[in-house]
Design an enzyme around this catalytic site. Structure first.
Site, PDB file in Angstrom:
ATOM      1  N   ASP A   1     -18.801 173.920  41.594  1.00  0.00           N
ATOM      2  CA  ASP A   1     -20.084 173.252  41.368  1.00  0.00           C
ATOM      3  C   ASP A   1     -19.809 171.767  41.176  1.00  0.00           C
ATOM      4  OD1 ASP A   1     -22.516 172.263  40.453  1.00  0.00           O
ATOM      5  OD2 ASP A   1     -22.862 173.910  39.045  1.00  0.00           O
ATOM      6  N   VAL A   2     -20.320 170.926  42.064  1.00  0.00           N
ATOM      7  CA  VAL A   2     -20.038 169.489  41.990  1.00  0.00           C
ATOM      8  C   VAL A   2     -20.665 168.836  40.767  1.00  0.00           C
ATOM      9  CG1 VAL A   2     -19.750 169.271  44.485  1.00  0.00           C
ATOM     10  CG2 VAL A   2     -22.021 168.866  43.456  1.00  0.00           C
TER      11      VAL A   2
ATOM     12  N   LYS B   1     -31.343 159.993  46.730  1.00  0.00           N
ATOM     13  CA  LYS B   1     -30.638 159.496  47.904  1.00  0.00           C
ATOM     14  C   LYS B   1     -30.612 157.963  47.942  1.00  0.00           C
ATOM     15  CE  LYS B   1     -29.539 163.492  49.711  1.00  0.00           C
ATOM     16  NZ  LYS B   1     -28.125 163.917  49.836  1.00  0.00           N
TER      17      LYS B   1
ATOM     18  N   ASP C   1     -18.048 174.671  48.139  1.00  0.00           N
ATOM     19  CA  ASP C   1     -19.464 175.031  48.072  1.00  0.00           C
ATOM     20  C   ASP C   1     -19.707 175.854  46.821  1.00  0.00           C
ATOM     21  OD1 ASP C   1     -21.724 174.891  50.505  1.00  0.00           O
ATOM     22  OD2 ASP C   1     -22.183 176.342  48.937  1.00  0.00           O
TER      23      ASP C   1
ATOM     24  N   TYR D   1     -35.915 163.917  45.371  1.00  0.00           N
ATOM     25  CA  TYR D   1     -34.943 163.881  46.467  1.00  0.00           C
ATOM     26  C   TYR D   1     -34.742 162.459  46.992  1.00  0.00           C
ATOM     27  CZ  TYR D   1     -32.784 164.953  50.982  1.00  0.00           C
ATOM     28  OH  TYR D   1     -31.937 164.996  52.057  1.00  0.00           O
TER      29      TYR D   1
ATOM     30  N   THR E   1     -31.313 171.975  60.958  1.00  0.00           N
ATOM     31  CA  THR E   1     -30.508 172.867  60.134  1.00  0.00           C
ATOM     32  C   THR E   1     -31.333 174.105  59.788  1.00  0.00           C
ATOM     33  OG1 THR E   1     -31.249 171.810  58.102  1.00  0.00           O
ATOM     34  CG2 THR E   1     -29.254 170.926  59.134  1.00  0.00           C
TER      35      THR E   1
ATOM     36  N   ASN F   1     -21.239 165.824  50.666  1.00  0.00           N
ATOM     37  CA  ASN F   1     -22.400 166.347  51.378  1.00  0.00           C
ATOM     38  C   ASN F   1     -23.258 167.272  50.528  1.00  0.00           C
ATOM     39  OD1 ASN F   1     -23.940 167.206  53.903  1.00  0.00           O
ATOM     40  ND2 ASN F   1     -23.010 169.150  53.291  1.00  0.00           N
TER      41      ASN F   1
END
Length: 264
Positions: free
Chosen positions: A64-65, A160, A39, A156, A191, A91
């Site tokens: 950091d992805v 996706k 994360d 967003y 969430t 994710n």
């Protein structure tokens, strides 16, 4: 070599400090895997990993992805700690909910870099380690917003949708070397983020549009992810599974018709 073959399987989950990512890490721990939790938010990640109370089977990765060097270092850390990698769950993701005309290019790029580039970089880095031990499974976390358009989701939803196609590309190239790649498209999920941004009115509208009449839970999404990574899904590759209570199947719900049906 025999000890390595008998070692528990290893999962790497990105965006794992909370919500779906943390529930997914818990699912894999409950099913005998060792888990690396990655994360960008160190302040949330380290307490979350400590709370799992399984230090011998968990690894916290602050990374950091969006950064190829950090992704490569994270995968190297997984190999150094556990010696193998069997599962990758992409994710990590962010959202900007703004109208098209109000979304800045910087916001657009940030969403794309995290939601799409991150899955590309992590899978590219993880695949060689998976192949050292015969292959594995990748699950990309897309969204129902990648299957159907909606307002305020230009960045967003597009990220996706692209992630769903990336899943197919990855499945086409990696399937023949033993790595299955699939996607999960969650519908509305209860969430912490949803609680912050979904007003009572929005929640009511979602309930009216979902045949099961409720939000999903992070644990329900995690169970779908776990299934796609398991031997029970050994012939499933390049697919997108909507875990959404039927939201995508019915289109727009009409509250008046639902009420009429209930009264009949």
């Amino acid at each position: 070599m025999q000890a390595m073959q008998n070692a528990p399987k290893v999962a790497l989950v990105t965006g794992a400090a909370r919500g779906i990512g943390l529930a997914t890490a818990q699912w894999f721990l409950q099913h005998g895997h060792a888990v690396a939790l990655l994360d960008i938010d160190a302040g949330t990640l380290h307490p979350a990993v400590a709370a799992l109370a399984q230090p011998e089977r968990t690894l916290a990765l602050h990374a950091d992805v969006r950064d190829p060097a950090q992704v490569a270092a994270a995968v190297a850390a997984v190999e150094a700690r556990f010696g193998r990698l069997d599962v990758l769950v992409n994710n990590a993701g962010i959202a900007v909910f703004k109208p098209l005309r109000d979304t800045t290019f910087a916001e657009w790029r940030d969403v794309m870099a995290t939601n799409l580039d991150g899955a590309f970089l992590c899978t590219q880095a993880a695949a060689p380690l998976m192949l050292k031990h015969g292959g594995g499974a990748v699950v990309n976390i897309a969204s129902i917003s990648g299957l159907r358009a909606s307002t305020l989701r230009v960045a967003y939803g597009t990220s996706k949708a692209a992630l769903i196609h990336l899943t197919k590309q990855q499945a086409a190239e990696l399937g023949d070397v033993g790595i299955r790649v699939n996607a999960i498209a969650p519908g509305p999920v209860d969430t912490a983020m949803a609680k912050l941004v979904h007003s009572a009115e929005i929640r009511r509208d979602y309930h009216d549009s979902i045949p099961l009449g409720r939000y999903g839970t992070p644990e329900e999404i995690a169970a779908g992810i776990g299934f796609l990574c398991s031997d029970a899904a050994s012939y499933i590759n390049g697919q997108c599974l909507a875990v959404d209570g039927g939201f995508d199947a019915v289109g727009i719900g009409l509250p008046s018709l639902r009420a009429a049906r209930g009264a009949a």
